[in-house]
Design a protein around this motif. Structure first.
Motif, PDB file in Angstrom:
ATOM      1  N   SER A   1       0.791  -1.393   0.037  1.00  0.00           N
ATOM      2  CA  SER A   1       0.053   0.029   0.175  1.00  0.00           C
ATOM      3  C   SER A   1       0.769   1.276   0.062  1.00  0.00           C
ATOM      4  O   SER A   1       0.594   2.428  -0.596  1.00  0.00           O
ATOM      5  N   GLU A   2       2.026   1.186   0.823  1.00  0.00           N
ATOM      6  CA  GLU A   2       2.875   2.261   0.890  1.00  0.00           C
ATOM      7  C   GLU A   2       3.461   2.540  -0.560  1.00  0.00           C
ATOM      8  O   GLU A   2       3.873   3.646  -1.023  1.00  0.00           O
ATOM      9  N   LEU A   3       3.894   1.453  -1.077  1.00  0.00           N
ATOM     10  CA  LEU A   3       4.482   1.559  -2.498  1.00  0.00           C
ATOM     11  C   LEU A   3       3.459   1.943  -3.535  1.00  0.00           C
ATOM     12  O   LEU A   3       4.067   2.743  -4.237  1.00  0.00           O
ATOM     13  N   GLN A   4       2.370   1.632  -3.525  1.00  0.00           N
ATOM     14  CA  GLN A   4       1.247   2.291  -4.538  1.00  0.00           C
ATOM     15  C   GLN A   4       1.103   3.769  -4.135  1.00  0.00           C
ATOM     16  O   GLN A   4       1.023   4.481  -5.212  1.00  0.00           O
ATOM     17  N   ARG A   5       1.002   4.060  -2.976  1.00  0.00           N
ATOM     18  CA  ARG A   5       0.679   5.331  -2.604  1.00  0.00           C
ATOM     19  C   ARG A   5       2.061   6.362  -3.070  1.00  0.00           C
ATOM     20  O   ARG A   5       1.550   7.389  -3.573  1.00  0.00           O
ATOM     21  N   ARG A   6       3.317   5.821  -2.817  1.00  0.00           N
ATOM     22  CA  ARG A   6       4.341   6.733  -3.081  1.00  0.00           C
ATOM     23  C   ARG A   6       4.683   6.566  -4.927  1.00  0.00           C
ATOM     24  O   ARG A   6       5.050   7.489  -5.209  1.00  0.00           O
ATOM     25  N   PHE A   7       4.475   5.549  -5.403  1.00  0.00           N
ATOM     26  CA  PHE A   7       5.034   5.212  -6.665  1.00  0.00           C
ATOM     27  C   PHE A   7       4.029   4.883  -7.977  1.00  0.00           C
ATOM     28  O   PHE A   7       4.434   4.823  -8.840  1.00  0.00           O
ATOM     29  N   GLY A   8       2.765   4.526  -7.268  1.00  0.00           N
ATOM     30  CA  GLY A   8       1.863   4.340  -8.382  1.00  0.00           C
ATOM     31  C   GLY A   8       1.989   2.841  -8.764  1.00  0.00           C
ATOM     32  O   GLY A   8       2.748   2.203  -8.401  1.00  0.00           O
ATOM     33  N   THR A   9       1.028   2.593  -9.684  1.00  0.00           N
ATOM     34  CA  THR A   9       1.145   1.195 -10.169  1.00  0.00           C
ATOM     35  C   THR A   9       0.975   1.325 -11.911  1.00  0.00           C
ATOM     36  O   THR A   9       0.244   2.176 -12.256  1.00  0.00           O
ATOM     37  N   PRO A  10       1.356   0.338 -12.504  1.00  0.00           N
ATOM     38  CA  PRO A  10       2.047  -0.710 -12.404  1.00  0.00           C
ATOM     39  C   PRO A  10       3.662  -0.435 -11.771  1.00  0.00           C
ATOM     40  O   PRO A  10       3.986   0.914 -12.043  1.00  0.00           O
ATOM     41  N   LEU A  11       4.344  -1.263 -11.221  1.00  0.00           N
ATOM     42  CA  LEU A  11       5.245  -0.898 -10.434  1.00  0.00           C
ATOM     43  C   LEU A  11       6.258  -2.094 -10.328  1.00  0.00           C
ATOM     44  O   LEU A  11       5.858  -3.029  -9.764  1.00  0.00           O
TER      45      LEU A  11
END
Length: 472
Positions: free
Chosen positions: A48-58
């Protein structure tokens, strides 16, 4: 929960899981885990933190996993070679995934670097890799690429044609250097997973037939600007077991022994191609067992032909970086598709697809998937994960059992995507390529910036600045 072993429409190898939330250890990075809420963490960072900071796809790459795997592979081959009085050098095969940070990781763990183009060479040099510990491949290296390699002091050029031998000799002579070369040969052995095929000839673009190699080696030995170091052979990709390597070694060492009568041959490079697990049924050979088996086979053939075991080189890529990678997507739509009167398949569409993972479309590659943003107690449903592209073959995971309550907004994680996903990424349908984020010890940072629509338009000479930047 109880579940039958198999359901209609599923491939024979895919069993219904007892728990559709389970992270199969062989497929995921060692750091992957779920917290009490069911959210997946990789490298100590929640999705969830990764999506919040960097978006998706990732693309997510576990740095400690890459480093540990590099150390493990290097130690295994060095130990196997030392038992036979030889030395081993491990080259990281950059085509699997290459960035300046990854080059720094693997060279920091004692690996050399294998590149196949001028672009890959530039990345390795920009990362500070020692040029003497770079090997350069390619069946059609351009004259500028060869010039750049010689000028940089690349340690080894693997020559692939008679024309290239002459080109490289001229370039090296003009630069007043003696360039080390290996001659790539085809052993007639082609291996994939646990099967291999041995023939008299191989119909492929790389290398020389065994029967043609002596004449090429003789020519190299005539040229004062080139130094023949030895033979190179690569038998395939995603290989389980050692039988194919042993058969190839028998053929290549016989040629090595014959050529040794005419002069010193200090090195034999046996390439890479070692497999990893993409699904729960994949059973790759442990690297220590693989190293022992391959090196023992070489030593056995050397004894048969009465020659010393030369120094050995290997070129793993996927086995170092593959399992360290996880790709995150957001689910956009979910719909059942009626396949027959009594059978339906659940189609799960995500915000990426064949532009960030071309392997299923190119090779029919199989992958796994899990809901990553939460846990679920729902029964497993047979699903097909598909991408957003205008293409019926845009499949990310052909068949997987996912919780039946999967819904728009869920984060879906596809493991074992560290190799050949970023490398093969494209801008199909004008979709920007995702960023690559390194994780480890609870921290995350971008190591390759994601593209934007403005990046795409910047190369279109007739386009004004994008008025819709940020909508992707």
């Amino acid at each position: 929960m109880s579940a039958p072993d198999h359901r209609p429409l599923a491939p024979e190898w895919l069993a219904v899981p007892r728990d559709a939330d389970e992270l199969v250890p062989a497929v995921w990075p060692a750091s992957a885990r779920r917290d009490a809420s069911g959210e997946v963490f990789v490298g100590g960072v929640g999705v969830s933190e990764l999506q919040r900071r960097f978006g998706t796809p990732l693309y997510v790459l576990d740095e400690p996993e890459v480093r540990a795997r590099a150390r493990e592979v290097r130690s295994a081959f060095e130990a196997a070679a030392a038992r036979h009085g030889s030395r081993a050098r491990v080259y990281y095969a950059g085509k699997a995934f290459l960035s300046t940070e990854v080059v720094r990781w693997v060279t920091g763990e004692g690996l050399a670097v294998d590149v196949a183009t001028g672009g890959e060479l530039a990345i390795a040099l920009a990362a500070g890799a020692d040029p003497a510990r770079i090997g350069m491949h390619g069946n059609n290296k351009s004259v500028p690429e060869l010039r750049d390699a010689v000028a940089a002091g690349v340690g080894t050029v693997i020559v692939d044609s008679a024309i290239e031998v002459e080109r490289l000799a001229e370039i090296a002579a003009h630069a007043s250097v003696v360039q080390n070369v290996l001659v790539r040969v085809n052993s007639g052995v082609h291996a994939e997973t646990h099967d291999f095929l041995a023939t008299a000839h191989e119909d492929q673009k790389f290398g020389f037939a065994l029967a043609d190699a002596p004449a090429i080696v003789a020519r190299i030995r005539e040229l004062t600007s080139l130094r023949f170091l030895g033979l190179h052979c690569h038998i395939g990709s995603q290989i389980f077991g050692t039988a194919g390597f042993a058969e190839s070694a028998a053929r290549v060492v016989e040629l090595h022994a014959r050529l040794s009568r005419e002069g010193e041959i200090p090195l034999l490079n046996l390439g890479g191609g070692f497999g990893i697990a993409y699904t729960s049924v994949d059973d790759p050979t442990p690297i220590g067992e693989l190293a022992d088996g391959v090196v023992d086979a070489v030593a056995r053939e050397c004894r048969t032909h009465g020659v010393a075991v030369p120094d050995l080189a290997f070129e793993p890529g996927r086995t170092i970086v593959g399992r360290a990678g996880v790709t995150l997507y957001e689910v956009g739509t979910v719909k059942p598709v009626q396949v027959s009167d009594d059978l339906s398949r659940l189609y799960v569409s995500v915000d990426g697809g064949m532009s960030d993972n071309a392997r299923p479309a190119l090779y029919g590659a199989q992958y796994s998937a899990r809901i990553a943003s939460r846990g679920s107690g729902a029964e497993p449903a047979l699903a097909r994960v598909v991408g957003r592209h205008c293409e019926s073959g845009d499949i990310v995971v052909d068949a997987e059992y996912l919780p039946a309550d999967i819904a728009p907004g869920d984060l879906l994680a596809v493991p074992a995507t560290g190799a050949y996903c970023y490398s093969l990424a494209s801008n199909y349908n004008a979709v920007p390529r995702p960023p690559v984020v390194a994780v480890g010890d609870g921290r995350a940072r971008v190591i390759v910036r994601g593209e934007t629509i403005s990046d795409l338009l910047a190369r279109d000479v007739g386009a004004p600045p994008s008025p819709i930047e940020g909508t992707e």
